[in-house]
Design a protein around this motif. Structure first.
Motif, PDB file in Angstrom:
ATOM      1  N   ALA A 152       4.899 -12.628  -1.162  1.00 53.21           N
ATOM      2  CA  ALA A 152       4.905 -11.481  -0.252  1.00 53.21           C
ATOM      3  C   ALA A 152       3.489 -10.987  -0.002  1.00 53.21           C
ATOM      4  O   ALA A 152       2.566 -11.256  -0.776  1.00 53.21           O
ATOM      5  CB  ALA A 152       5.753 -10.341  -0.825  1.00 53.21           C
ATOM      6  N   VAL A 153       3.342 -10.246   1.084  1.00 54.50           N
ATOM      7  CA  VAL A 153       2.114  -9.500   1.376  1.00 54.50           C
ATOM      8  C   VAL A 153       2.498  -8.029   1.493  1.00 54.50           C
ATOM      9  O   VAL A 153       3.517  -7.692   2.106  1.00 54.50           O
ATOM     10  CB  VAL A 153       1.432 -10.013   2.663  1.00 54.50           C
ATOM     11  N   VAL A 154       1.715  -7.164   0.865  1.00 56.02           N
ATOM     12  CA  VAL A 154       1.998  -5.725   0.859  1.00 56.02           C
ATOM     13  C   VAL A 154       1.157  -5.030   1.932  1.00 56.02           C
ATOM     14  O   VAL A 154      -0.066  -5.218   1.994  1.00 56.02           O
ATOM     15  CB  VAL A 154       1.711  -5.110  -0.519  1.00 56.02           C
ATOM     16  N   ILE A 155       1.832  -4.239   2.764  1.00 46.92           N
ATOM     17  CA  ILE A 155       1.166  -3.454   3.810  1.00 46.92           C
ATOM     18  C   ILE A 155       1.514  -1.980   3.598  1.00 46.92           C
ATOM     19  O   ILE A 155       2.702  -1.625   3.556  1.00 46.92           O
ATOM     20  CB  ILE A 155       1.625  -3.905   5.218  1.00 46.92           C
ATOM     21  N   ILE A 156       0.495  -1.150   3.443  1.00 45.82           N
ATOM     22  CA  ILE A 156       0.705   0.287   3.251  1.00 45.82           C
ATOM     23  C   ILE A 156       0.312   1.001   4.541  1.00 45.82           C
ATOM     24  O   ILE A 156      -0.851   1.006   4.937  1.00 45.82           O
ATOM     25  CB  ILE A 156      -0.124   0.820   2.067  1.00 45.82           C
ATOM     26  N   ASN A 157       1.287   1.584   5.198  1.00 43.68           N
ATOM     27  CA  ASN A 157       1.057   2.222   6.496  1.00 43.68           C
ATOM     28  C   ASN A 157       2.032   3.379   6.683  1.00 43.68           C
ATOM     29  O   ASN A 157       3.236   3.174   6.569  1.00 43.68           O
ATOM     30  CB  ASN A 157       1.244   1.191   7.617  1.00 43.68           C
ATOM     31  N   PRO A 158       1.518   4.596   6.967  1.00 41.20           N
ATOM     32  CA  PRO A 158       0.126   5.038   6.995  1.00 41.20           C
ATOM     33  C   PRO A 158      -0.578   4.780   5.660  1.00 41.20           C
ATOM     34  O   PRO A 158       0.057   4.754   4.615  1.00 41.20           O
ATOM     35  CB  PRO A 158       0.228   6.528   7.296  1.00 41.20           C
ATOM     36  N   GLY A 159      -1.891   4.597   5.759  1.00 37.57           N
ATOM     37  CA  GLY A 159      -2.639   4.047   4.644  1.00 37.57           C
ATOM     38  C   GLY A 159      -2.936   5.021   3.520  1.00 37.57           C
ATOM     39  O   GLY A 159      -3.400   6.132   3.746  1.00 37.57           O
ATOM     40  N   ASN A 160      -2.663   4.576   2.317  1.00 40.15           N
ATOM     41  CA  ASN A 160      -3.134   5.209   1.105  1.00 40.15           C
ATOM     42  C   ASN A 160      -3.905   4.130   0.344  1.00 40.15           C
ATOM     43  O   ASN A 160      -3.328   3.100   0.000  1.00 40.15           O
ATOM     44  CB  ASN A 160      -1.952   5.699   0.261  1.00 40.15           C
ATOM     45  N   PRO A 161      -5.226   4.297   0.176  1.00 33.62           N
ATOM     46  CA  PRO A 161      -5.966   5.552   0.145  1.00 33.62           C
ATOM     47  C   PRO A 161      -6.835   5.845   1.373  1.00 33.62           C
ATOM     48  O   PRO A 161      -7.686   6.731   1.308  1.00 33.62           O
ATOM     49  CB  PRO A 161      -6.881   5.335  -1.060  1.00 33.62           C
ATOM     50  N   CYS A 162      -6.677   5.133   2.466  1.00 31.91           N
ATOM     51  CA  CYS A 162      -7.689   5.170   3.530  1.00 31.91           C
ATOM     52  C   CYS A 162      -7.395   6.152   4.671  1.00 31.91           C
ATOM     53  O   CYS A 162      -8.277   6.450   5.464  1.00 31.91           O
ATOM     54  CB  CYS A 162      -7.886   3.768   4.107  1.00 31.91           C
ATOM     55  N   GLY A 163      -6.150   6.596   4.800  1.00 30.98           N
ATOM     56  CA  GLY A 163      -5.818   7.514   5.884  1.00 30.98           C
ATOM     57  C   GLY A 163      -5.698   6.849   7.235  1.00 30.98           C
ATOM     58  O   GLY A 163      -5.692   7.519   8.267  1.00 30.98           O
ATOM     59  N   ASN A 164      -5.585   5.520   7.260  1.00 33.14           N
ATOM     60  CA  ASN A 164      -5.491   4.785   8.519  1.00 33.14           C
ATOM     61  C   ASN A 164      -4.041   4.712   8.991  1.00 33.14           C
ATOM     62  O   ASN A 164      -3.099   4.843   8.195  1.00 33.14           O
ATOM     63  CB  ASN A 164      -6.036   3.372   8.349  1.00 33.14           C
ATOM     64  N   VAL A 165      -3.858   4.472  10.296  1.00 30.49           N
ATOM     65  CA  VAL A 165      -2.534   4.262  10.879  1.00 30.49           C
ATOM     66  C   VAL A 165      -2.645   3.040  11.785  1.00 30.49           C
ATOM     67  O   VAL A 165      -3.411   3.043  12.754  1.00 30.49           O
ATOM     68  CB  VAL A 165      -2.064   5.491  11.691  1.00 30.49           C
ATOM     69  N   TYR A 166      -1.883   1.997  11.468  1.00 29.82           N
ATOM     70  CA  TYR A 166      -2.010   0.752  12.214  1.00 29.82           C
ATOM     71  C   TYR A 166      -1.313   0.821  13.566  1.00 29.82           C
ATOM     72  O   TYR A 166      -0.252   1.429  13.715  1.00 29.82           O
ATOM     73  CB  TYR A 166      -1.434  -0.416  11.410  1.00 29.82           C
ATOM     74  N   SER A 167      -1.921   0.166  14.537  1.00 29.73           N
ATOM     75  CA  SER A 167      -1.355   0.096  15.881  1.00 29.73           C
ATOM     76  C   SER A 167      -0.187  -0.888  15.905  1.00 29.73           C
ATOM     77  O   SER A 167      -0.040  -1.746  15.033  1.00 29.73           O
ATOM     78  CB  SER A 167      -2.418  -0.362  16.880  1.00 29.73           C
ATOM     79  N   TYR A 168       0.627  -0.782  16.931  1.00 30.68           N
ATOM     80  CA  TYR A 168       1.738  -1.721  17.152  1.00 30.68           C
ATOM     81  C   TYR A 168       1.206  -3.146  17.205  1.00 30.68           C
ATOM     82  O   TYR A 168       1.772  -4.055  16.585  1.00 30.68           O
ATOM     83  CB  TYR A 168       2.450  -1.360  18.455  1.00 30.68           C
TER      84      TYR A 168
END
Length: 416
Positions: free
Chosen positions: A178-194
């Motif tokens: 698996a690959v883990v994706i954290i969105n919205p981002g912790n710890p970075c505060g980022n929000v990934y686009s569609y």
């Protein structure tokens, strides 16, 4: 038991750094008796510690109703109450191009238990998992206990902390689960686009690995990108979605989380897979039954005014934090947060006289200024810092002022 052995067997305890562990050490390093000021902690993502954050009145009312009914004092099914699973499935389905059923949802004791369940289900001899750097260290700790090899891919600060997809392709092999994706981002505060999330899904499909989507901060966004659940791309790649009430409803202590299979193609409906998940839940202790029983009412009756208020507070506090950091020469923030409750900032040690690294910085800051900030080493980035901006604005401004004073006091004096 002696020397770390049980019946002659050497006990191997993971050496992983945890956020709670290092924050406890930072607190212990402070001698509060020698200071007239109070401690300000910007290290833990618990908004309830600050008076500006409150849950909606709907939440405790639903809990009281469940308790007073007298119907929820016994054990719940190990996978969760049927009505709770159904309510969460309906809640998640609002943002998806397909409908989840209650069979796709399993109730966990917070998102941390959901993480452990996901890794336990995937662990097998020789397997590896791809984790983001920086990331959430509970994944490394769970992987260590499950004997899952961890391989890190970088998040790119110069690109809004986007995933380095080339690195993912280079790291993955036939044993990657698996690959883990954290969105919205912790710890970075980022929000990934569609578009970026779709590329992640297509990359995972190409590599034949599923995606674990950590969406505990789901919908807590206040920038240019809206929140897009990874499950939107479930027709491309199977997705395990992890979430909870903790952050969005400001109730982390209620420990109500979930583990949802977003997979229209039906891989997770394989009877053997379903049986494995259910068997594992038989050994877990989920949230209190009356908390589970309150969930349908909480999800149905919480209005948008409550959510907007929380978002406005987070937007304001993130602005205070980002703008305040501009006044501190030895700290830079490459990306203004657009979601979650935390952000990363880079430490320029060349400007400081007697600070050896991020851990040294944080311990001296705690002792001298009574401000708690998490060293970046704890989340995978040495000589960076993570700050939680989910705090009262007055406390946040006071803390930033103390950090500035600390940095000025420890600045190198350059000859003119």
């Amino acid at each position: 038991m002696e020397n770390g052995t049980v019946n002659g067997y050497e006990m191997d305890t993971p050496k992983n750094i945890t956020i709670k562990g290092i924050l406890s050490l930072l607190m212990e390093s402070i001698d509060e008796n020698n200071h007239s000021r109070s401690v300000i902690s910007l290290g833990m993502g618990d908004p309830t510690a600050h008076s500006c954050f409150h849950t909606t009145h709907v939440a405790p009312e639903a809990v009281v109703d469940a308790l007073q009914s007298g119907k929820f004092n016994g054990y719940a099914p190990t996978v969760g109450l049927p009505q709770t699973r159904r309510a969460i499935a309906e809640h998640l389905s609002r943002d998806l191009p397909y409908k989840l059923s209650s069979d796709d949802v399993f109730i966990t004791s917070g998102c941390t238990q959901a993480i452990d369940v996901a890794l336990a289900m995937l662990a097998r001899p020789g397997a590896n998992i791809l984790l983001p750097r920086p990331g959430f260290p509970i994944y490394e700790l769970c992987a260590a206990f499950r004997h899952l090899e961890v391989r890190h891919f970088d998040l790119l600060p110069e690109k809004g902390w986007e995933v380095d997809l080339d690195t993912i392709e280079a790291l993955a092999d036939q044993n990657t689960v698996a690959v883990v994706i954290i969105n919205p981002g912790n710890p970075c505060g980022n929000v990934y686009s569609y578009q970026h999330l779709k590329k992640i899904a297509e990359t995972a499909e190409k590599l034949k690995v599923l995606v674990i989507a950590d969406e505990v901060y789901g919908h807590l966004v206040f920038g240019r990108n809206p929140f897009v659940p990874m499950g939107v791309f479930g027709s491309i790649v199977p997705v395990l979605t992890l979430g909870s009430l903790s952050k969005r409803w400001i109730v982390p202590g209620w420990r109500l989380g979930w583990f949802a299979t977003s997979d229209p193609s039906g891989m997770f409906r394989n009877p053997k897979v379903v049986e494995r998940i259910k068997k594992y839940f038989d050994i877990l202790g989920g949230p209190a039954t009356f908390i589970q029983a309150a969930v349908p009412g909480i999800l149905e009756l919480t209005d948008e005014v409550f959510f907007k208020k929380t978002i406005n507070i987070l937007r304001h506090s993130s602005d205070i934090c980002f703008d305040g950091l501009k006044e501190i020469p030895c700290i830079s923030c490459p990306y203004k947060p657009e979601g979650s409750m935390a952000m990363m900032m880079k430490l320029n040690l060349s400007l400081l006289e007697d600070i050896s690294d991020d851990i040294d910085f944080c311990f001296k800051l705690a002792r001298e200024e009574l401000v708690i900030i998490l060293p970046g080493t704890a989340v995978g980035l040495k000589n960076w810092l993570r700050i939680t901006f989910a705090a009262d604005p007055v406390a946040l401004e006071e803390a930033l002022g103390r950090v500035k004073s600390f940095c000025l006091r420890h600045s190198k004096q350059f000859e003119s």
